[in-house]
Write an enzyme that holds these catalytic residues in place. Sequence first.
Site, PDB file in Angstrom:
ATOM      1  N   THR A 185      -1.078  13.957  13.316  1.00 11.86           N
ATOM      2  CA  THR A 185      -0.711  12.695  12.844  1.00 11.86           C
ATOM      3  C   THR A 185       0.736  13.233  12.736  1.00 11.86           C
ATOM      4  O   THR A 185       1.424  14.155  12.981  1.00 11.86           O
ATOM      5  CB  THR A 185      -1.075  12.684  11.123  1.00 11.86           C
ATOM      6  OG1 THR A 185      -0.826  13.767  10.738  1.00 11.86           O
ATOM      7  CG2 THR A 185      -2.639  12.307  11.066  1.00 11.86           C
ATOM      8  N   GLU A 330      -6.193   8.959  12.807  1.00 11.63           N
ATOM      9  CA  GLU A 330      -7.567   9.377  12.502  1.00 11.63           C
ATOM     10  C   GLU A 330      -8.809   8.457  12.809  1.00 11.63           C
ATOM     11  O   GLU A 330      -9.883   8.663  12.670  1.00 11.63           O
ATOM     12  CB  GLU A 330      -7.562   9.248  10.801  1.00 11.63           C
ATOM     13  CG  GLU A 330      -6.467  10.528  10.249  1.00 11.63           C
ATOM     14  CD  GLU A 330      -5.088   9.879   9.967  1.00 11.63           C
ATOM     15  OE1 GLU A 330      -4.645   9.214  10.598  1.00 11.63           O
ATOM     16  OE2 GLU A 330      -4.557  10.735   9.197  1.00 11.63           O
ATOM     17  N   LYS A 438       5.575  -1.619  -7.020  1.00 15.11           N
ATOM     18  CA  LYS A 438       4.709  -2.037  -8.248  1.00 15.11           C
ATOM     19  C   LYS A 438       5.781  -2.803  -9.338  1.00 15.11           C
ATOM     20  O   LYS A 438       6.653  -1.880  -9.806  1.00 15.11           O
ATOM     21  CB  LYS A 438       3.956  -1.033  -8.740  1.00 15.11           C
ATOM     22  CG  LYS A 438       2.687  -1.264  -9.251  1.00 15.11           C
ATOM     23  CD  LYS A 438       1.777  -0.320  -9.665  1.00 15.11           C
ATOM     24  CE  LYS A 438       0.193  -0.837  -9.816  1.00 15.11           C
ATOM     25  NZ  LYS A 438      -0.700   0.121 -10.107  1.00 15.11           N
ATOM     26  N   TRP A 443       1.378  -5.847  -7.761  1.00 15.26           N
ATOM     27  CA  TRP A 443       1.818  -5.288  -6.536  1.00 15.26           C
ATOM     28  C   TRP A 443       2.531  -6.210  -5.892  1.00 15.26           C
ATOM     29  O   TRP A 443       2.137  -7.423  -5.589  1.00 15.26           O
ATOM     30  CB  TRP A 443       0.781  -4.715  -5.730  1.00 15.26           C
ATOM     31  CG  TRP A 443       0.087  -3.448  -6.021  1.00 15.26           C
ATOM     32  CD1 TRP A 443       0.609  -2.651  -7.052  1.00 15.26           C
ATOM     33  CD2 TRP A 443      -1.183  -2.842  -5.414  1.00 15.26           C
ATOM     34  NE1 TRP A 443      -0.213  -1.363  -6.861  1.00 15.26           N
ATOM     35  CE2 TRP A 443      -1.209  -1.587  -6.100  1.00 15.26           C
ATOM     36  CE3 TRP A 443      -2.135  -3.134  -4.362  1.00 15.26           C
ATOM     37  CZ2 TRP A 443      -2.219  -0.744  -5.739  1.00 15.26           C
ATOM     38  CZ3 TRP A 443      -3.256  -2.381  -4.385  1.00 15.26           C
ATOM     39  CH2 TRP A 443      -3.271  -0.981  -5.016  1.00 15.26           C
TER      40      TRP A 443
HETATM   41  P1  AMP Z   1      -0.624   6.381  13.086  1.00 19.10           P
HETATM   42  O1  AMP Z   1      -1.636   7.286  12.809  1.00 19.10           O
HETATM   43  O2  AMP Z   1       0.813   7.083  13.403  1.00 19.10           O
HETATM   44  O3  AMP Z   1      -0.761   5.339  14.236  1.00 19.10           O
HETATM   45  O4  AMP Z   1      -0.250   5.438  12.041  1.00 19.10           O
HETATM   46  C1  AMP Z   1      -1.210   4.715  11.416  1.00 19.10           C
HETATM   47  C2  AMP Z   1      -0.727   3.667  10.315  1.00 19.10           C
HETATM   48  O5  AMP Z   1       0.275   2.777  11.077  1.00 19.10           O
HETATM   49  C3  AMP Z   1      -1.695   2.898   9.552  1.00 19.10           C
HETATM   50  O6  AMP Z   1      -2.384   3.486   8.610  1.00 19.10           O
HETATM   51  C4  AMP Z   1      -0.831   1.448   9.218  1.00 19.10           C
HETATM   52  O7  AMP Z   1      -0.072   1.913   7.815  1.00 19.10           O
HETATM   53  C5  AMP Z   1       0.135   1.521  10.343  1.00 19.10           C
HETATM   54  N1  AMP Z   1      -0.249   0.428  10.928  1.00 19.10           N
HETATM   55  C6  AMP Z   1      -0.782   0.659  12.189  1.00 19.10           C
HETATM   56  N2  AMP Z   1      -1.081  -0.453  13.056  1.00 19.10           N
HETATM   57  C7  AMP Z   1      -0.699  -1.611  12.167  1.00 19.10           C
HETATM   58  C8  AMP Z   1      -0.374  -3.087  12.127  1.00 19.10           C
HETATM   59  N3  AMP Z   1      -0.892  -3.824  12.970  1.00 19.10           N
HETATM   60  N4  AMP Z   1       0.114  -3.499  10.958  1.00 19.10           N
HETATM   61  C9  AMP Z   1       0.645  -2.936   9.872  1.00 19.10           C
HETATM   62  N5  AMP Z   1       0.432  -1.547   9.687  1.00 19.10           N
HETATM   63  C10 AMP Z   1      -0.325  -0.805  10.982  1.00 19.10           C
END
Ligand code: AMP
Length: 544
Positions: A185, A330, A438, A443
């Site tokens: 990550t 994940e 918040k 929210w």
């Molecule tokens: P990563 O593991 O780096 O791909 O990041 C994942 C995170 O990116 C998710 O938990 C979301 O917070 C954000 N994310 C991924 N796709 C979207 C989407 N289409 N809209 C909003 N947030 C997204």
Amino acid sequence: MGRMMDQPLLISSIIRFAARHYGGSEIVSRRVEGDMHRYTVRECEARARRVANVLRAQGIALGERVGTLAWNGYRHLELYYGVSGAGAVLHTINPRLHPEQIAYIVNHADDQLLFFDLTFLPLVAAIAPLCPTVKAFVLMSDRAHMPSDGSMPNLLCYEDLLAAAAEDYEWPELDERAAASLCYTSGTTGNPKGALYSHRSTVLHAYASAMPNALNVAGRDVVLPVVPMFHVNAWGLPYSVLLSGAKLVLPGAALDGKSLYDLFEAEGVTFSAGVPTVWLGLVNYALQNRLTFSTFRRTVIGGAACPPALMDTLIDHFGIEVIHAWGMTEMSPLGTTCGLLARHRDLPVAGQRAVLRKQGHAIFGVDMKIVDDAGNELPWDGLTFGHLLVKGPWIISRYFRDEGGDVLQDGWFPTGDVATIDADGYMQITDRSKDVIKSGGEWIGSIDLENIAMAHPAVLQAACIGVRHPKWDERPVLVVVRRPEAEVTREELLRFFDGKVAKFWMPDDVLFVESLPTGATGKIQKNRLREQFRDYRLPGACQK
Ligand code: AMP
């Protein structure tokens, strides 16, 4: 008992199938050396077998990790199949991470070999002394591009290794639950953690993601993944494209608007995938130069919320279908994709667009729910926000090396996202839980506010953060990058929100900046923005 054959779901089965049934499908790569490279899936599979023999010669055992620092290109693809297919674990590393973080994850993963593109030679030379587990570094190029200064003693040449290796190789019948690849990550807080995918999870994800309701990858397509192969396996496209028989176009390191546009046109790309910032670059280039796309028809946008203004331009101006997708490292990564149902066909355009802006339906295999702070499930009414939890066969149960311990809540993985789900099953992300604002106990969804700001013609980028407030705890403030040569004042931008959101959602201020901080995967780092504006005081906050 059923009477069906029991065959393990293996990554090697994808390339074996593709070489046998779609062997002539093309793979085209823009090389970091500067030229184009083309060959077929059949040739790719033969070279992946050579990679497997190279690993054997280097003494790599089943389950050992092999790192890559590479762009989207055919040699990286050969490693995808050669390393996992041979039973070792492909560890794709994000080169945009800080060098110290890269060294940390190479050591944490216990990488035995590190394959890298020419671009990363200086980076690898710098971190090599910090990576004692790596027995050899392999430059993914030919002899002519090897450095001659002898600065890296244990440096090998990819093409030399492949030339010396036999092509004969039987892909082993592994346990489908064995580890196949590893991706860390991005670790905005603390050290990055590893998601360790299995053969089974990867193949199931590849099947599911190719389906029409998901990415709809078919043999007639020419697919260009802009999303990097070092970021969650390029959303599984290196697998789903090959099993569909589609043509694959790999853009290398040139991800600017012009380079992408030229490649889309030259190779007849029909389908692509990437984060919103990439599309902003490509769309701006095409608009500025009054260009249209001849073959490009469909794109999937995810990794961050797709700004509605970008979606509208792609659909209305360029005639490109947009599939909004959500997922995370994940989750291999796909969780949801958005499309219209038959009953939306007669909705007016604005109504259809409101549906398409959501992150969409779970793809079969994934289940999801929203819960309150106490873990109680919340209703699917499209209004109630909750923590989004997921489960499924391509979602992690624990991080690599049990980092963070037991991460599941009653068998569900907490995504760290906050979302609504409507009665039709469409999920919409309102925030990361750590970015939620918040105000007076309620929210406020920062993504909604950012989307409205980005619909203003003078706004290039916008991020909404919560700042401290004596009465309301937090209030939303917009941090905005203006388009070059565009003018807009704080007051004009605030007026733009009139009638678009509830009164208490209205941002309290607008701060103009030159640029927004982005992380290794191109996402805006709100934690750094919050830090930057920690001492900022809202105008008139004391009177409220
Ligand atoms: P990563 O593991 O780096 O791909 O990041 C994942 C995170 O990116 C998710 O938990 C979301 O917070 C954000 N994310 C991924 N796709 C979207 C989407 N289409 N809209 C909003 N947030 C997204």
